[in-house]
Design a protein around this motif. Structure first.
Motif, PDB file in Angstrom:
ATOM      1  N   GLU A  30     -16.542  -8.077  10.800  1.00  0.00           N
ATOM      2  CA  GLU A  30     -16.060  -7.607   9.769  1.00  0.00           C
ATOM      3  C   GLU A  30     -17.316  -6.399   9.731  1.00  0.00           C
ATOM      4  OE1 GLU A  30     -14.948  -8.567   6.876  1.00  0.00           O
ATOM      5  OE2 GLU A  30     -13.635 -10.579   8.005  1.00  0.00           O
ATOM      6  N   PHE A  43      -8.377  -5.629  -4.347  1.00  0.00           N
ATOM      7  CA  PHE A  43      -9.055  -7.091  -3.472  1.00  0.00           C
ATOM      8  C   PHE A  43     -10.151  -7.443  -4.392  1.00  0.00           C
ATOM      9  CE2 PHE A  43      -9.172  -3.825   0.710  1.00  0.00           C
ATOM     10  CZ  PHE A  43      -8.491  -4.359   0.697  1.00  0.00           C
ATOM     11  N   TYR A  67     -13.849   0.376   1.323  1.00  0.00           N
ATOM     12  CA  TYR A  67     -12.744   0.382   2.490  1.00  0.00           C
ATOM     13  C   TYR A  67     -12.037   1.421   2.897  1.00  0.00           C
ATOM     14  CZ  TYR A  67     -12.847  -4.488   0.591  1.00  0.00           C
ATOM     15  OH  TYR A  67     -12.728  -5.008  -0.010  1.00  0.00           O
ATOM     16  N   ASP A 122      -8.949  -0.104   7.144  1.00  0.00           N
ATOM     17  CA  ASP A 122      -7.806  -1.023   5.693  1.00  0.00           C
ATOM     18  C   ASP A 122      -6.644  -1.352   5.721  1.00  0.00           C
ATOM     19  OD1 ASP A 122     -10.837  -2.965   5.939  1.00  0.00           O
ATOM     20  OD2 ASP A 122     -11.217  -0.718   4.779  1.00  0.00           O
ATOM     21  N   ARG A 123      -5.923  -0.664   6.351  1.00  0.00           N
ATOM     22  CA  ARG A 123      -4.796  -0.480   5.409  1.00  0.00           C
ATOM     23  C   ARG A 123      -3.579  -1.419   5.441  1.00  0.00           C
ATOM     24  NH1 ARG A 123       0.830   1.781   5.779  1.00  0.00           N
ATOM     25  NH2 ARG A 123       0.689   2.930   5.301  1.00  0.00           N
ATOM     26  N   ASP A 124      -3.659  -2.242   6.784  1.00  0.00           N
ATOM     27  CA  ASP A 124      -2.470  -3.083   6.949  1.00  0.00           C
ATOM     28  C   ASP A 124      -3.092  -4.062   6.572  1.00  0.00           C
ATOM     29  OD1 ASP A 124      -1.700  -1.674   8.504  1.00  0.00           O
ATOM     30  OD2 ASP A 124      -2.536  -2.218  10.279  1.00  0.00           O
ATOM     31  N   GLU A 125      -3.956  -5.041   5.887  1.00  0.00           N
ATOM     32  CA  GLU A 125      -4.378  -5.860   5.559  1.00  0.00           C
ATOM     33  C   GLU A 125      -4.147  -5.748   3.671  1.00  0.00           C
ATOM     34  OE1 GLU A 125      -7.872  -8.787   4.064  1.00  0.00           O
ATOM     35  OE2 GLU A 125      -8.804  -7.123   5.903  1.00  0.00           O
ATOM     36  N   ALA A 126      -4.330  -4.715   3.788  1.00  0.00           N
ATOM     37  CA  ALA A 126      -4.671  -4.230   2.318  1.00  0.00           C
ATOM     38  C   ALA A 126      -3.172  -4.348   1.712  1.00  0.00           C
ATOM     39  CB  ALA A 126      -5.469  -2.643   1.996  1.00  0.00           C
ATOM     40  N   GLU A 176      -0.701  -6.164   2.878  1.00  0.00           N
ATOM     41  CA  GLU A 176      -0.092  -7.190   2.364  1.00  0.00           C
ATOM     42  C   GLU A 176      -0.971  -7.615   1.593  1.00  0.00           C
ATOM     43  OE1 GLU A 176      -1.387 -11.303   5.325  1.00  0.00           O
ATOM     44  OE2 GLU A 176      -1.048  -9.302   7.138  1.00  0.00           O
ATOM     45  N   GLN A 177      -2.439  -7.112   1.031  1.00  0.00           N
ATOM     46  CA  GLN A 177      -2.623  -8.511   0.056  1.00  0.00           C
ATOM     47  C   GLN A 177      -2.444  -7.988  -1.394  1.00  0.00           C
ATOM     48  OE1 GLN A 177      -6.577  -8.617  -0.180  1.00  0.00           O
ATOM     49  NE2 GLN A 177      -7.243  -9.396   1.404  1.00  0.00           N
ATOM     50  N   TRP A 207      -1.519   1.575  -2.935  1.00  0.00           N
ATOM     51  CA  TRP A 207      -3.104   2.332  -1.824  1.00  0.00           C
ATOM     52  C   TRP A 207      -2.738   3.865  -1.326  1.00  0.00           C
ATOM     53  CZ3 TRP A 207      -6.237  -0.028   0.943  1.00  0.00           C
ATOM     54  CH2 TRP A 207      -6.764   0.852   2.289  1.00  0.00           C
TER      55      TRP A 207
END
Length: 121
Positions: free
Chosen positions: A26, A55, A63, A68-72, A74-75, A100
């Protein structure tokens, strides 16, 4: 360090923000580290009490667009799918990217560092 000094000199109006990778992979702005890279990035900090689709904010940290783009996305995709009760992938992708990109991003100088115990000082 020369790259960092140049960025600061060329962008005196930008905040300098440091992130350091922790053992659990992290990111934390509270750990000391040895500078590995510095570059211009964008930072988003959730407003306390705001309804934030991004999130659950498991961590109290900003962020970054580059990290953090890819994970964000997806969420965001999952949350928009749930809210709007749709599985239309093209629509979800478009709405996730729109959400985003629409966040209140702040341009900063991001300094990436490794933990001191991993550094070969």
């Amino acid at each position: 360090m020369k790259k960092l000094a140049k960025l600061i000199t060329e962008n005196p109006d930008l905040k300098v923000v440091t992130v350091t990778e922790r053992k659990d992979d992290e990111y934390s702005s509270y750990a000391a580290g040895d500078v590995r890279d510095a570059y211009i990035d964008y930072m988003y900090i959730r407003t306390v009490g705001a309804d934030d689709i991004l999130f659950e904010h498991r961590e109290d940290r900003p962020y970054f667009k580059s990290i953090d783009r890819d994970e964000a996305l997806e969420q965001l995709n999952d949350r928009i799918s749930y809210r709007e009760n749709t599985l239309d992938e093209a629509y979800l992708k478009q709405q996730a990217e729109r959400a985003w990109d629409g966040l209140a991003w702040e341009k900063v100088i991001l300094v990436y560092a490794v933990r001191l115990e991993e550094s070969k000082l």
